[in-house]
Motif scaffolding. Sequence first.
Motif, mmCIF file in Angstrom:
data_model
loop_
_atom_site.group_PDB
_atom_site.id
_atom_site.type_symbol
_atom_site.label_atom_id
_atom_site.label_comp_id
_atom_site.label_asym_id
_atom_site.label_seq_id
_atom_site.Cartn_x
_atom_site.Cartn_y
_atom_site.Cartn_z
ATOM 1 N N TYR A 64 -2.266 -7.342 -1.067
ATOM 2 C CA TYR A 64 -3.406 -6.992 -1.913
ATOM 3 C C TYR A 64 -2.997 -6.983 -3.384
ATOM 4 O O TYR A 64 -3.678 -7.569 -4.234
ATOM 5 N N GLY A 65 -1.898 -6.326 -3.688
ATOM 6 C CA GLY A 65 -1.470 -6.215 -5.078
ATOM 7 C C GLY A 65 -1.151 -7.552 -5.706
ATOM 8 O O GLY A 65 -1.550 -7.834 -6.842
ATOM 9 N N GLY B 69 -11.802 -16.982 -2.277
ATOM 10 C CA GLY B 69 -10.361 -17.184 -2.156
ATOM 11 C C GLY B 69 -9.578 -15.955 -2.557
ATOM 12 O O GLY B 69 -8.574 -15.606 -1.929
ATOM 13 N N GLY B 70 -10.058 -15.262 -3.599
ATOM 14 C CA GLY B 70 -9.403 -14.033 -4.001
ATOM 15 C C GLY B 70 -9.457 -12.971 -2.914
ATOM 16 O O GLY B 70 -8.496 -12.231 -2.704
ATOM 17 N N PHE B 71 -10.583 -12.921 -2.204
ATOM 18 C CA PHE B 71 -10.722 -11.944 -1.117
ATOM 19 C C PHE B 71 -9.823 -12.298 0.065
ATOM 20 O O PHE B 71 -9.159 -11.423 0.636
ATOM 21 N N LEU B 72 -9.777 -13.568 0.435
ATOM 22 C CA LEU B 72 -8.986 -13.978 1.597
ATOM 23 C C LEU B 72 -7.502 -13.686 1.416
ATOM 24 O O LEU B 72 -6.829 -13.247 2.353
ATOM 25 N N THR B 73 -7.002 -13.920 0.216
ATOM 26 C CA THR B 73 -5.565 -13.748 -0.008
ATOM 27 C C THR B 73 -5.149 -12.285 -0.138
ATOM 28 O O THR B 73 -3.956 -11.995 -0.292
ATOM 29 N N VAL C 238 1.922 -0.835 4.153
ATOM 30 C CA VAL C 238 2.589 -1.091 2.866
ATOM 31 C C VAL C 238 2.671 -2.590 2.594
ATOM 32 O O VAL C 238 2.493 -3.043 1.454
ATOM 33 N N GLU C 239 2.936 -3.379 3.637
ATOM 34 C CA GLU C 239 3.015 -4.826 3.458
ATOM 35 C C GLU C 239 1.654 -5.413 3.100
ATOM 36 O O GLU C 239 1.561 -6.324 2.276
ATOM 37 N N VAL C 240 0.599 -4.890 3.707
ATOM 38 C CA VAL C 240 -0.750 -5.350 3.348
ATOM 39 C C VAL C 240 -1.074 -4.938 1.911
ATOM 40 O O VAL C 240 -1.724 -5.682 1.171
ATOM 41 N N MET C 241 -0.622 -3.762 1.492
ATOM 42 C CA MET C 241 -0.770 -3.369 0.089
ATOM 43 C C MET C 241 -0.057 -4.352 -0.827
ATOM 44 O O MET C 241 -0.534 -4.668 -1.921
ATOM 45 N N PHE C 242 1.077 -4.860 -0.367
ATOM 46 C CA PHE C 242 1.819 -5.862 -1.137
ATOM 47 C C PHE C 242 0.988 -7.134 -1.291
ATOM 48 O O PHE C 242 0.885 -7.695 -2.389
ATOM 49 N N LEU D 66 -12.994 -0.071 -4.150
ATOM 50 C CA LEU D 66 -13.649 -0.107 -2.847
ATOM 51 C C LEU D 66 -12.946 -1.069 -1.900
ATOM 52 O O LEU D 66 -12.880 -0.819 -0.685
ATOM 53 N N ASP D 67 -12.429 -2.188 -2.443
ATOM 54 C CA ASP D 67 -11.676 -3.121 -1.598
ATOM 55 C C ASP D 67 -10.445 -2.445 -1.015
ATOM 56 O O ASP D 67 -10.118 -2.616 0.164
ATOM 57 N N LEU D 68 -9.760 -1.676 -1.850
ATOM 58 C CA LEU D 68 -8.574 -0.968 -1.380
ATOM 59 C C LEU D 68 -8.953 0.110 -0.366
ATOM 60 O O LEU D 68 -8.231 0.330 0.610
ATOM 61 N N ALA D 69 -10.095 0.743 -0.576
ATOM 62 C CA ALA D 69 -10.567 1.755 0.370
ATOM 63 C C ALA D 69 -10.853 1.128 1.733
ATOM 64 O O ALA D 69 -10.596 1.743 2.777
ATOM 65 N N ALA D 70 -11.370 -0.095 1.726
ATOM 66 C CA ALA D 70 -11.638 -0.789 2.993
ATOM 67 C C ALA D 70 -10.342 -1.049 3.753
ATOM 68 O O ALA D 70 -10.285 -0.897 4.984
ATOM 69 N N ILE D 71 -9.288 -1.436 3.031
ATOM 70 C CA ILE D 71 -7.995 -1.655 3.677
ATOM 71 C C ILE D 71 -7.443 -0.348 4.231
ATOM 72 O O ILE D 71 -6.924 -0.286 5.356
ATOM 73 N N ALA D 72 -7.575 0.725 3.441
ATOM 74 C CA ALA D 72 -7.103 2.033 3.906
ATOM 75 C C ALA D 72 -7.856 2.464 5.154
ATOM 76 O O ALA D 72 -7.270 3.058 6.074
#
Length: 267
Positions: A66-67, A187-191, A60-64, A39-45
């Motif tokens: 996130y990953g 902190g995990g969410f912010l980064t 793609v950079e934001v995916m980087f 769901l977090d990834l879906a929010a970014i998408a």
Amino acid sequence: MGDVVRVYTLLAWTWVRAAAQYPVSMVLLTLGTLFVTCLDLAAIALIFTHTPRLAGFTGVEVMFFYGTSVSAFSAADILLGSAERLGHHVREGSLDAILVRPVSPLIQIATEDFSPRRLGKLIPALVVLTVALTKIDVAWTPGRVILMAVMLASGMTIFGALWVLTAALQFVVIDAREAMNAITYGGGFLTQYPLSVFGRDFVRTLTFMIPLAFVNWQPSLYILNRPDPLHLPEVFRFASPLVAVVMCAVAALAWRTGLRRYRSTGS
């Protein structure tokens, strides 16, 4: 160190075997964790359906980001996330029983309720990171490849130190688990996002007070060849290992101080 790894593995495997006695429940919990993480990834998408860039960074950079963030956070959560339960043990008096066993209290608490469901966070993050690495426009040099590996290891270590440090604070403030989660899970969410999304004062806080900027932000600026919005010296891009060592030292000191000052409930 070898004995620590052996004992940790043995206790973790014991909990996994216990969870495996209820295979349907174990599988459903793992799939549930996997779904929530996605769901977090879906929010970014969803964000990138309305804009091509976020704070100047491509999808793609934001995916980087996130990953790298979620991979480091999930690995630390798998190893030390259960340390947040320390306040419960102090409040219930069960810490006394933990202390008399011939095994490190931290290892006992960290492996408590160890279950494969924890992998539900790590697997999607690794998939996203793999996809991002294949699509990102970066000139991969030996230095960048090494820094990539160091960033992941340092990020995991920083998050792990935060788990232990916030757990140790519960020796003093017993009912502070939710407040402590604001630092670890928050902190995990912010980064997961480029820190330039946030205000400069907030980024300074995440650099000099709670050093989450060294989980993936500062190293990523070098890997992606981007300038630092705070115009900090370039040496900060390579400071993650040093920050990780300092965080571990602070966490170890806090944990040992808490244990020394702990007073039994008499139960």
